[in-house]
Design an enzyme around this catalytic site. Structure first.
Site, PDB file in Angstrom:
ATOM      1  N   ARG A 234     -22.307  98.184  39.311  1.00 47.37           N
ATOM      2  CA  ARG A 234     -23.187  97.812  38.098  1.00 47.37           C
ATOM      3  C   ARG A 234     -23.906  99.157  37.429  1.00 47.37           C
ATOM      4  O   ARG A 234     -24.277  99.958  38.444  1.00 47.37           O
ATOM      5  CB  ARG A 234     -24.484  96.647  38.652  1.00 47.37           C
ATOM      6  CG  ARG A 234     -23.863  95.510  38.750  1.00 47.37           C
ATOM      7  CD  ARG A 234     -23.498  94.685  37.452  1.00 47.37           C
ATOM      8  NE  ARG A 234     -23.236  93.229  37.945  1.00 47.37           N
ATOM      9  CZ  ARG A 234     -21.876  92.977  37.702  1.00 47.37           C
ATOM     10  NH1 ARG A 234     -20.821  93.748  37.828  1.00 47.37           N
ATOM     11  NH2 ARG A 234     -21.707  91.627  38.051  1.00 47.37           N
ATOM     12  N   GLU A 263     -24.304  98.379  28.874  1.00 48.41           N
ATOM     13  CA  GLU A 263     -23.323  98.242  28.402  1.00 48.41           C
ATOM     14  C   GLU A 263     -23.209  96.873  27.554  1.00 48.41           C
ATOM     15  O   GLU A 263     -22.126  96.691  26.790  1.00 48.41           O
ATOM     16  CB  GLU A 263     -22.161  97.810  29.453  1.00 48.41           C
ATOM     17  CG  GLU A 263     -22.487  96.861  30.454  1.00 48.41           C
ATOM     18  CD  GLU A 263     -21.510  96.660  31.728  1.00 48.41           C
ATOM     19  OE1 GLU A 263     -21.039  97.468  32.421  1.00 48.41           O
ATOM     20  OE2 GLU A 263     -20.999  95.188  31.751  1.00 48.41           O
ATOM     21  N   HIS A 295     -15.781  97.941  31.780  1.00 49.13           N
ATOM     22  CA  HIS A 295     -15.923  96.740  32.692  1.00 49.13           C
ATOM     23  C   HIS A 295     -14.505  96.273  33.163  1.00 49.13           C
ATOM     24  O   HIS A 295     -14.386  94.977  32.792  1.00 49.13           O
ATOM     25  CB  HIS A 295     -16.802  95.952  32.494  1.00 49.13           C
ATOM     26  CG  HIS A 295     -17.500  95.340  33.530  1.00 49.13           C
ATOM     27  ND1 HIS A 295     -18.909  95.118  33.266  1.00 49.13           N
ATOM     28  CD2 HIS A 295     -17.083  94.641  34.739  1.00 49.13           C
ATOM     29  CE1 HIS A 295     -19.280  94.561  34.546  1.00 49.13           C
ATOM     30  NE2 HIS A 295     -18.120  94.200  35.194  1.00 49.13           N
TER      31      HIS A 295
END
Ligand code: NAD
Length: 329
Positions: A234, A263, A295
């Protein structure tokens, strides 16, 4: 039962639609992210289905409850974007997909480590431009190096195993050491010791208040000079501005990220014609020794099949009034 599926991309739709008819589910696909402005789009639905960057804070959850939503099906494992206490108070159930591609994520972390170490992004771009110089592309043998793994749960455990296969010495930090990894030669130690000894470091612990900015200026300073860091967990685990400073000073030898704290404003969308406002992010990607993917560590066919099947199962459990095995609330 009708479910509003937020943050839908064509690939989500394809995999969910393939199983929804058989599961007797009616899915309404919405491209928007769930947030305070879009909560009304769930009107008429008993459930919402969301992903990593949808916002489910207390305000949004109250809005969902007001339009009749009683269940949140997360298409991911992490639930740091959901106010669980508020959900509990409002009587909204929450379920997740606890495991969908631990191998896929671990393999992406290895790909980032290797790609960063051997400058693959720059090398491929050069060759495409007809520039066959290898100046500046020197890496290091991974074999024989010490690799630190922070968090040896489902993903970190697989990552550690792959690095053992590369002939690395693997150190790990986790409040719950894995006996099988220890048997295979992984040595657990306190965070400081692992950081100080690891030339390569990969983060696989969850984002919780205690791990926010786990790598800040002080702890980045504990890494050996020139060491490389990979984060597929994360974004909030790394203080991004401190990482910029560590790269500028030359202390941090390279950084590979699949996640970034801010993000939500960028990832999964095409911003190639926009003026990106996040100066820290743009500074990071301007460095030759920073490699960023958007991601995508989870993004394998096997994972998409698992996510769709588990999500439809979680929705089915809710529709049938069953407390499912993947319930978080
Ligand atoms: P997991 O729960 O199986 O493992 C996490 C491990 O971290 C556990 O062993 C836990 O004891 C350990 N841990 C907790 N606090 C720690 C601390 N302070 N220091 C060290 N270790 C600590 O989780 P997982 O399935 O392996 O997922 C790991 C992370 O990867 C999660 O944050 C998840 O959100 C993220 N993830 C990313 C992607 C992606 O596409 N990039 C996909 C899936 C999961």
């Amino acid at each position: 039962m009708k479910t509003a599926v937020f943050s839908t991309k064509p690939y989500d739709r394809a995999f969910l639609e393939a199983g929804s008819a058989a599961a007797g589910q009616e899915l309404m696909f919405v491209e928007n992210r769930l947030g305070a402005e879009t909560v009304g789009m769930a009107a008429g639905c008993a459930a919402v289905c969301v992903f990593v960057n949808d916002v489910l804070d207390a305000e949004v959850l109250r809005g969902l409850a007001a339009v009749g939503v009683r269940f949140v099906a997360l298409r991911c494992a992490g639930y740091n974007n959901v106010d669980l206490a508020a959900a509990r108070e409002l009587g909204i159930g929450v379920a997740r997909v606890p495991s969908y591609s631990p191998h896929g994520v671990a393999e992406h972390a290895v790909a980032l480590l290797l790609g960063l170490n051997r400058h693959l992004g720059r090398a491929a771009a050069r060759v495409r431009e007809g520039n066959f110089s290898i100046e500046g592309l020197m890496g290091r043998d991974v074999y024989g190096k010490t690799v630190g793994v922070i968090g040896t749960g489902q993903i970190g455990r697989i990552f550690a195993g792959i690095m053992l296969g590369f002939g690395c010495r693997v150190l790990a930090c986790d409040p719950q050491p894995d006996a099988e990894l220890e048997r295979r030669g992984v040595v657990y130690g306190p965070l400081r010791e692992v950081l100080e000894k690891s030339f390569f470091l990969s983060l696989h612990c969850p984002l919780v208040p205690e791990t926010r900015h786990l790598l800040n200026a002080e702890r980045l300073g504990w890494l050996p000079r020139g060491g490389l860091v990979v984060n597929t967990s994360r974004g909030g685990l790394i203080a991004a501005e401190d990482a910029v400073a560590a790269i500028k000073s030359g202390h941090l030898g390279g950084l590979a990220l699949d996640v970034y704290e801010e993000e939500a404003e960028l990832f999964f969308e095409d911003h190639s014609s926009d003026i990106i406002q996040d100066d820290t992010f743009m500074r990071l990607v301007s460095f030759p020794n920073v490699l960023v993917t958007s991601h995508q560590a989870f993004f394998t066919r096997e994972a998409m099949e698992n996510i769709a099947a588990t999500t439809l199962g979680n929705l089915g459990d809710f529709a049938a009034g069953r407390a499912g095995a993947n319930a978080v609330v």
